[in-house]
Structures are given as C-alpha cells and as structure tokens.
Design an enzyme around this catalytic site. Structure first.
Site, PDB file in Angstrom:
ATOM      1  N   GLY A  91     -24.404 -51.846 -49.455  1.00 37.97           N
ATOM      2  CA  GLY A  91     -25.650 -51.357 -50.081  1.00 37.97           C
ATOM      3  C   GLY A  91     -26.168 -50.066 -49.478  1.00 37.97           C
TER       4      GLY A  91
ATOM      5  N   THR B   1     -40.669 -61.701 -38.572  1.00 38.44           N
ATOM      6  CA  THR B   1     -41.396 -60.694 -37.776  1.00 38.44           C
ATOM      7  C   THR B   1     -42.099 -59.683 -38.675  1.00 38.44           C
ATOM      8  OG1 THR B   1     -40.097 -60.864 -35.763  1.00 38.44           O
ATOM      9  CG2 THR B   1     -41.049 -58.707 -36.221  1.00 38.44           C
TER      10      THR B   1
ATOM     11  N   TYR C 275     -33.790 -55.409 -44.454  1.00 36.01           N
ATOM     12  CA  TYR C 275     -34.773 -54.706 -43.600  1.00 36.01           C
ATOM     13  C   TYR C 275     -35.827 -54.015 -44.451  1.00 36.01           C
ATOM     14  CZ  TYR C 275     -36.783 -50.730 -41.080  1.00 36.01           C
ATOM     15  OH  TYR C 275     -37.662 -49.795 -40.573  1.00 36.01           O
TER      16      TYR C 275
ATOM     17  N   LYS D  41     -39.950 -54.705 -44.904  1.00 35.88           N
ATOM     18  CA  LYS D  41     -40.989 -53.702 -44.656  1.00 35.88           C
ATOM     19  C   LYS D  41     -41.835 -53.491 -45.920  1.00 35.88           C
ATOM     20  CE  LYS D  41     -41.532 -51.532 -41.373  1.00 35.88           C
ATOM     21  NZ  LYS D  41     -42.336 -51.805 -40.132  1.00 35.88           N
TER      22      LYS D  41
ATOM     23  N   PHE E 114     -38.518 -48.184 -29.304  1.00 35.75           N
ATOM     24  CA  PHE E 114     -38.322 -46.725 -29.331  1.00 35.75           C
ATOM     25  C   PHE E 114     -39.616 -45.968 -29.659  1.00 35.75           C
ATOM     26  CE2 PHE E 114     -36.701 -43.363 -32.518  1.00 35.75           C
ATOM     27  CZ  PHE E 114     -36.806 -42.332 -31.593  1.00 35.75           C
TER      28      PHE E 114
ATOM     29  N   ASP F 280     -45.534 -57.054 -26.985  1.00 35.20           N
ATOM     30  CA  ASP F 280     -44.125 -56.957 -27.380  1.00 35.20           C
ATOM     31  C   ASP F 280     -43.422 -58.259 -27.014  1.00 35.20           C
ATOM     32  OD1 ASP F 280     -42.127 -54.230 -27.912  1.00 35.20           O
ATOM     33  OD2 ASP F 280     -41.192 -56.140 -27.358  1.00 35.20           O
TER      34      ASP F 280
ATOM     35  N   THR G  32     -41.889 -47.383 -43.328  1.00 36.75           N
ATOM     36  CA  THR G  32     -40.694 -46.540 -43.354  1.00 36.75           C
ATOM     37  C   THR G  32     -40.449 -45.981 -44.751  1.00 36.75           C
ATOM     38  OG1 THR G  32     -38.277 -46.682 -43.264  1.00 36.75           O
ATOM     39  CG2 THR G  32     -39.428 -48.740 -43.607  1.00 36.75           C
ATOM     40  N   ASP G  33     -39.775 -44.834 -44.805  1.00 36.16           N
ATOM     41  CA  ASP G  33     -39.404 -44.273 -46.114  1.00 36.16           C
ATOM     42  C   ASP G  33     -38.369 -45.152 -46.825  1.00 36.16           C
ATOM     43  OD1 ASP G  33     -37.171 -43.725 -44.525  1.00 36.16           O
ATOM     44  OD2 ASP G  33     -37.059 -41.593 -45.054  1.00 36.16           O
ATOM     45  N   GLU G  34     -37.754 -46.083 -46.079  1.00 37.20           N
ATOM     46  CA  GLU G  34     -36.711 -46.914 -46.698  1.00 37.20           C
ATOM     47  C   GLU G  34     -37.266 -47.843 -47.775  1.00 37.20           C
ATOM     48  OE1 GLU G  34     -33.634 -48.369 -44.064  1.00 37.20           O
ATOM     49  OE2 GLU G  34     -34.075 -46.811 -42.602  1.00 37.20           O
TER      50      GLU G  34
ATOM     51  N   LEU H 213     -27.766 -44.454 -35.032  1.00 38.04           N
ATOM     52  CA  LEU H 213     -26.759 -43.394 -35.154  1.00 38.04           C
ATOM     53  C   LEU H 213     -26.747 -42.395 -33.985  1.00 38.04           C
ATOM     54  CD1 LEU H 213     -24.532 -42.090 -37.061  1.00 38.04           C
ATOM     55  CD2 LEU H 213     -26.339 -40.505 -37.719  1.00 38.04           C
TER      56      LEU H 213
ATOM     57  N   ARG I  53     -21.316 -49.329 -44.887  1.00 35.22           N
ATOM     58  CA  ARG I  53     -22.356 -50.363 -44.821  1.00 35.22           C
ATOM     59  C   ARG I  53     -22.562 -50.912 -46.227  1.00 35.22           C
ATOM     60  NH1 ARG I  53     -27.938 -48.087 -42.595  1.00 35.22           N
ATOM     61  NH2 ARG I  53     -27.184 -48.750 -40.556  1.00 35.22           N
TER      62      ARG I  53
HETATM   63  P1  NAD Z   1     -37.288 -50.760 -32.202  1.00 29.66           P
HETATM   64  O1  NAD Z   1     -36.346 -51.773 -32.740  1.00 29.66           O
HETATM   65  O2  NAD Z   1     -36.785 -49.740 -31.230  1.00 29.66           O
HETATM   66  O3  NAD Z   1     -38.522 -51.489 -31.485  1.00 29.66           O
HETATM   67  C1  NAD Z   1     -39.142 -52.616 -32.033  1.00 29.66           C
HETATM   68  C2  NAD Z   1     -39.971 -53.290 -30.932  1.00 29.66           C
HETATM   69  O4  NAD Z   1     -40.646 -54.401 -31.521  1.00 29.66           O
HETATM   70  C3  NAD Z   1     -39.132 -53.832 -29.766  1.00 29.66           C
HETATM   71  O5  NAD Z   1     -39.736 -53.498 -28.535  1.00 29.66           O
HETATM   72  C4  NAD Z   1     -39.158 -55.350 -29.987  1.00 29.66           C
HETATM   73  O6  NAD Z   1     -39.064 -56.092 -28.785  1.00 29.66           O
HETATM   74  C5  NAD Z   1     -40.503 -55.530 -30.660  1.00 29.66           C
HETATM   75  N1  NAD Z   1     -40.569 -56.760 -31.477  1.00 29.66           N
HETATM   76  C6  NAD Z   1     -39.636 -57.195 -32.372  1.00 29.66           C
HETATM   77  N2  NAD Z   1     -40.040 -58.364 -32.905  1.00 29.66           N
HETATM   78  C7  NAD Z   1     -41.255 -58.651 -32.359  1.00 29.66           C
HETATM   79  C8  NAD Z   1     -42.182 -59.703 -32.533  1.00 29.66           C
HETATM   80  N3  NAD Z   1     -41.932 -60.724 -33.371  1.00 29.66           N
HETATM   81  N4  NAD Z   1     -43.329 -59.673 -31.820  1.00 29.66           N
HETATM   82  C9  NAD Z   1     -43.590 -58.654 -30.954  1.00 29.66           C
HETATM   83  N5  NAD Z   1     -42.742 -57.647 -30.742  1.00 29.66           N
HETATM   84  C10 NAD Z   1     -41.588 -57.633 -31.443  1.00 29.66           C
HETATM   85  O7  NAD Z   1     -37.936 -50.069 -33.475  1.00 29.66           O
HETATM   86  P2  NAD Z   1     -38.443 -48.561 -33.677  1.00 29.66           P
HETATM   87  O8  NAD Z   1     -37.309 -47.737 -34.125  1.00 29.66           O
HETATM   88  O9  NAD Z   1     -39.251 -48.156 -32.499  1.00 29.66           O
HETATM   89  O10 NAD Z   1     -39.409 -48.772 -34.932  1.00 29.66           O
HETATM   90  C11 NAD Z   1     -40.792 -49.046 -34.737  1.00 29.66           C
HETATM   91  C12 NAD Z   1     -41.448 -49.156 -36.095  1.00 29.66           C
HETATM   92  O11 NAD Z   1     -41.290 -47.943 -36.817  1.00 29.66           O
HETATM   93  C13 NAD Z   1     -40.846 -50.252 -36.984  1.00 29.66           C
HETATM   94  O12 NAD Z   1     -41.907 -50.885 -37.668  1.00 29.66           O
HETATM   95  C14 NAD Z   1     -39.951 -49.499 -37.946  1.00 29.66           C
HETATM   96  O13 NAD Z   1     -39.857 -50.165 -39.169  1.00 29.66           O
HETATM   97  C15 NAD Z   1     -40.698 -48.190 -38.088  1.00 29.66           C
HETATM   98  N6  NAD Z   1     -39.886 -46.988 -38.394  1.00 29.66           N
HETATM   99  C16 NAD Z   1     -38.793 -46.680 -37.629  1.00 29.66           C
HETATM  100  C17 NAD Z   1     -38.075 -45.509 -37.896  1.00 29.66           C
HETATM  101  C18 NAD Z   1     -36.904 -45.087 -37.052  1.00 29.66           C
HETATM  102  O14 NAD Z   1     -36.234 -44.090 -37.371  1.00 29.66           O
HETATM  103  N7  NAD Z   1     -36.596 -45.758 -35.953  1.00 29.66           N
HETATM  104  C19 NAD Z   1     -38.471 -44.682 -38.955  1.00 29.66           C
HETATM  105  C20 NAD Z   1     -39.605 -45.047 -39.716  1.00 29.66           C
HETATM  106  C21 NAD Z   1     -40.306 -46.206 -39.416  1.00 29.66           C
HETATM  107  P1  TYD Z   2     -29.263 -45.881 -38.553  1.00 30.99           P
HETATM  108  O1  TYD Z   2     -29.461 -45.121 -37.291  1.00 30.99           O
HETATM  109  O2  TYD Z   2     -28.835 -47.308 -38.486  1.00 30.99           O
HETATM  110  O3  TYD Z   2     -30.607 -45.704 -39.391  1.00 30.99           O
HETATM  111  P2  TYD Z   2     -30.936 -46.091 -40.955  1.00 30.99           P
HETATM  112  O4  TYD Z   2     -29.841 -46.895 -41.503  1.00 30.99           O
HETATM  113  O5  TYD Z   2     -32.198 -46.878 -40.811  1.00 30.99           O
HETATM  114  O6  TYD Z   2     -31.120 -44.781 -41.634  1.00 30.99           O
HETATM  115  O7  TYD Z   2     -28.179 -45.110 -39.429  1.00 30.99           O
HETATM  116  C1  TYD Z   2     -28.358 -43.758 -39.818  1.00 30.99           C
HETATM  117  C2  TYD Z   2     -27.215 -43.377 -40.724  1.00 30.99           C
HETATM  118  O8  TYD Z   2     -26.001 -43.381 -39.959  1.00 30.99           O
HETATM  119  C3  TYD Z   2     -26.961 -44.374 -41.862  1.00 30.99           C
HETATM  120  O9  TYD Z   2     -26.569 -43.647 -43.029  1.00 30.99           O
HETATM  121  C4  TYD Z   2     -25.815 -45.225 -41.368  1.00 30.99           C
HETATM  122  C5  TYD Z   2     -25.034 -44.278 -40.501  1.00 30.99           C
HETATM  123  N1  TYD Z   2     -24.328 -44.888 -39.349  1.00 30.99           N
HETATM  124  C6  TYD Z   2     -22.965 -44.628 -39.149  1.00 30.99           C
HETATM  125  O10 TYD Z   2     -22.317 -43.901 -39.935  1.00 30.99           O
HETATM  126  N2  TYD Z   2     -22.338 -45.206 -38.083  1.00 30.99           N
HETATM  127  C7  TYD Z   2     -23.009 -46.014 -37.208  1.00 30.99           C
HETATM  128  O11 TYD Z   2     -22.376 -46.545 -36.251  1.00 30.99           O
HETATM  129  C8  TYD Z   2     -24.406 -46.263 -37.424  1.00 30.99           C
HETATM  130  C9  TYD Z   2     -25.180 -47.151 -36.494  1.00 30.99           C
HETATM  131  C10 TYD Z   2     -25.022 -45.664 -38.513  1.00 30.99           C
END
Ligand code: NAD
Ligand code: TYD
Length: 339
Positions: A278, A100, A153, A157, A11, A33, A125-127, A193, A276
């Site tokens: 935790g 990973t 997760y 991180k 993403f 990737d 991540t802020d998590e 979500l 979920r």
């Molecule tokens: P995503 O799951 O959409 O994409 C992850 C990508 O990494 C995929 O293309 C996957 O094929 C690749 N990948 C997984 N394992 C791999 C490996 N061992 N070697 C090479 N490639 C691998 O994730 P995202 O939502 O795009 O998140 C990207 C980064 O941003 C992550 O590090 C995540 O922790 C961080 N992040 C995400 C969010 C969010 O809201 N999505 C917010 C803050 C930080």
């Molecule tokens: P998510 O998109 O999995 O991101 P994160 O857990 O990393 O913040 O979930 C966002 C919020 O939505 C989280 O509080 C969990 C909730 N959620 C639901 O209520 N239903 C769902 O089907 C999913 C995937 C998440």
C-alpha cells in the site's frame, strides 16, 4: 504555564521539549511517555537536569493513570505527540496503533474536559490525506483535501483527528490539529528512512530501498515543526487544522544517494527490496494557511539540515548504537532504580 508534552522521549517530542525549555524560561514541562521501543530516556538526559522539567512514565491510553496525573498537575496546555509512528510496524501489527493513537487521544481529551477544558493540541500527520500522483506536481495537500488513508498507521491518526474535531464541536474543547510532512533531524529513531540509511551506510551495510525508490516525501527539519506547533498552540484559532511543510519534495532514492555522497560511501550499497504494501506514492504539503495566518516559515534549508543531521549522527554514535544493540532499554532502570 505548565505544559504536558506526551511522547516526549521520542523523536519530535524530545526536540520539542528542548525547544520549549529554551524558548520559555518560565514554563514548566511535564513529559508523559510510555517508553515503548521508540522512547529513549537518554534522549532527555539534558532536560532531566532542568528543574522545570519532570518525567512521568505512563500510558496515554491508561485512564486511571492519566486522571491521576491531571490531579497531581494543573496543566495549561496538553500537546499530544505520543503515538505509534512507524508505517511498517502498523502493517505487521495494527492493534497497538488503534489503542495508542485513537484511545490514547480520547483519554487525554477526556482528562482535559474533566479538568476545566484544558487547551489541547493534536500532533497529526500529512499521511491522513493519503497520497498524490507522481505525475501531478501541481497537486498539494491543503487543509480541505479529503481524509483518505492508506495504512493502519495513517488510519489511526485520521481516526484521532476526527475525534479531536468531534470533541471541539460536541464539548467545545479548545483544540487545534497540525498535519506535518516527514521530519528529519537529531534523535530520529534508526528504523526510519534517513537515520536507518546513515547508520547502515556507516557500517557498510546494504541500504534497503523499497520498490524503485521513486516515492516522494516532503522533508522538514524537526525544529521547524517545533516552531509551527509552538505558534499554533499560542496563536492558532481553536477548532482549526494547520498543514505544516516546507516545499521540499525528494525521491527516496535521491535522499539515499545524497547520504552516501556526504559519507563518501559507494552507491553499490543500495539494494532494491520488495515494496511496502500500500506504499504511498507522494506526499506534498501546501503550508500557505499557517504562513498567511500565523506568519510561520521554515528556517532550515534541506541542504543545511541534512548536513547538520549527518553530523549529529556522526557525533552521537553512542545514542544510536545503543538503540541498535538494545542497551537503551536499560536506561530507565538505571536512572530510576534508587528513586
Ligand atoms: P516516535 O515514534 O519517535 O515517538 C513516539 C513516542 O511516543 C515514543 O517516545 C513512545 O515511547 C511514545 N509512546 C508511544 N505509545 C505511547 C503511549 N501509549 N503512551 C505514552 N507514550 C507513548 O514518533 P515521532 O516521529 O516523534 O512522532 C511524534 C508525533 O508526530 C506522532 O504523533 C506522529 O504521528 C507525528 N508525526 C511524525 C512525523 C515524522 O516524520 N516522524 C511527521 C508528522 C507527524
Ligand atoms: P519512513 O521513514 O518509514 O516514513 P513514512 O513511511 O512515514 O513516510 O519512510 C520514508 C520513505 O522511505 C517511504 O517511502 C518508505 C521508504 N523506505 C525505504 O525505502 N526503505 C526503508 O528501509 C524505510 C524504513 C523506508
């Protein structure tokens, strides 16, 4: 300049590749990737037509492969987006998250050290800060907030972040870390979500809201995250952590209701399901450091960003329907069968 972007078929990484190709017409991008279930090469189809973009299928935790890649390419920057990223999956199967997210980061940083101390940026991540109470809106995550994780997760991180800081102190590797809040926008995998709710609402399927839906997330449009990473990589102070967020807290229930209203679907689709394990209550970022030091501000307001996102999912049904059906997994074989 040659930039390695790991996780570029996911993403945020894919949005970052498009952002960089457009912003820096003289940069070469290499995307590494593994194409896990979350990686989708069709997401990069426009980039693959660009001569300045190269795709490499491989695992960041595979030292032999990574060392070979760094021998074939001389990188100026390495930006690590690759990760296992879904909290629910980490609760079902933690191990791949550790391999990973932690070992992968170590392998990449060792390759940076072995090839002239290449500038390394870790997308975190802020998590890693855990969660905040719902009844204390005055509290926000700053870069000084202690690491205090809840899920496998976020723990993986956090482990990676600690290792990145250790590589800076011990080996003087030039590193930075960004910790961003929840992103939304195009190419978001429909298990998270917002895209899950959009795709299910369009199919008139029930929308599973965990617990009472009162958990709060702080949403940022993905391009604003990309601009923050770009700034940190080019102008950030080595060794530092930067929080990234746009002060946009919303409950999950409010998000789901807004999506239903925009799609003209009934709220009766909402189904409350078991919480979920935790489940973090609230995330909220204080972005004042990146604003004060680098002048970063988000450009997209949530009310516009969510409209653009819903529009994108309406106009790109093939993209997410192929994911839901599993057909996207054949894309790599089709693209590369004669190469
Ligand atoms: P995503 O799951 O959409 O994409 C992850 C990508 O990494 C995929 O293309 C996957 O094929 C690749 N990948 C997984 N394992 C791999 C490996 N061992 N070697 C090479 N490639 C691998 O994730 P995202 O939502 O795009 O998140 C990207 C980064 O941003 C992550 O590090 C995540 O922790 C961080 N992040 C995400 C969010 C969010 O809201 N999505 C917010 C803050 C930080
Ligand atoms: P998510 O998109 O999995 O991101 P994160 O857990 O990393 O913040 O979930 C966002 C919020 O939505 C989280 O509080 C969990 C909730 N959620 C639901 O209520 N239903 C769902 O089907 C999913 C995937 C998440």
């Amino acid at each position: 300049m040659k930039v390695l972007v790991t996780g570029g078929a996911g993403f945020i990484g894919s949005n970052f590749c498009y952002y960089m190709l457009e912003k820096y017409p003289d940069y070469q991008l290499v995307c590494l990737d593994k194409l896990t279930y979350a990686g989708n090469l069709s997401t990069l189809s426009r980039a693959l037509k660009n001569k300045r973009f190269t795709f490499e299928k491989g695992d960041i935790a595979d030292k032999k492969f990574v060392d070979g890649l760094f021998t074939r390419h001389k990188f100026d920057y390495v930006i690590n987006f690759a990760a296992e990223s879904h909290v629910d999956r980490s609760i079902e199967n933690p191990q791949v998250f550790l391999v990973t997210n932690i070992i992968g980061t170590q392998v990449l940083m060792d390759a940076c050290r072995a090839n002239g101390n290449i500038r390394f940026h870790q997308v975190s991540t802020d998590e890693v800060y855990g969660d905040l109470p719902l009844d204390r809106p005055d509290l926000l995550f700053t870069e000084q907030t202690p690491i205090h994780t809840s899920s496998p997760y976020s723990s993986s991180k956090a482990g990676a972040d600690l290792l990145v800081q250790a590589y800076h102190r011990t080996f003087n590797l030039p590193v930075t870390i960004s910790r961003c809040s929840n992103n939304y926008g195009p190419y978001h995998f429909p298990e998270k979500l917002i895209p899950l709710m959009i795709s299910r609402a369009l199919a008139n399927q029930s929308l599973p809201v965990y617990g009472d839906g009162k958990n709060v997330r702080d949403w940022l449009y993905v391009d604003d995250h990309c601009s923050a990473v770009d700034l940190i990589v080019h102008q950030g102070t080595v060794g530092e952590v930067y929080n990234v967020g746009g002060h946009n807290e919303m409950t999950n229930l409010d998000i789901v209701k807004l999506i239903l209203a925009q799609l003209n679907k009934p709220e009766s689709l909402i189904t409350f399901v078991s919480d979920r394990k935790g489940h973090d209550l609230r995330y909220a970022i204080d972005p004042s450091k990146i604003h004060a030091q680098l002048g970063w501000l988000p450009k997209i307001k949530f009310k516009d960003g969510i409209k653009m996102t819903i529009e994108w999912y309406l106009n790109n049904k093939k993209w997410w329907q192929e994911i839901i059906s599993g057909a996207y997994k054949n894309y790599y074989d089709t693209m590369y069968k004669n190469k």
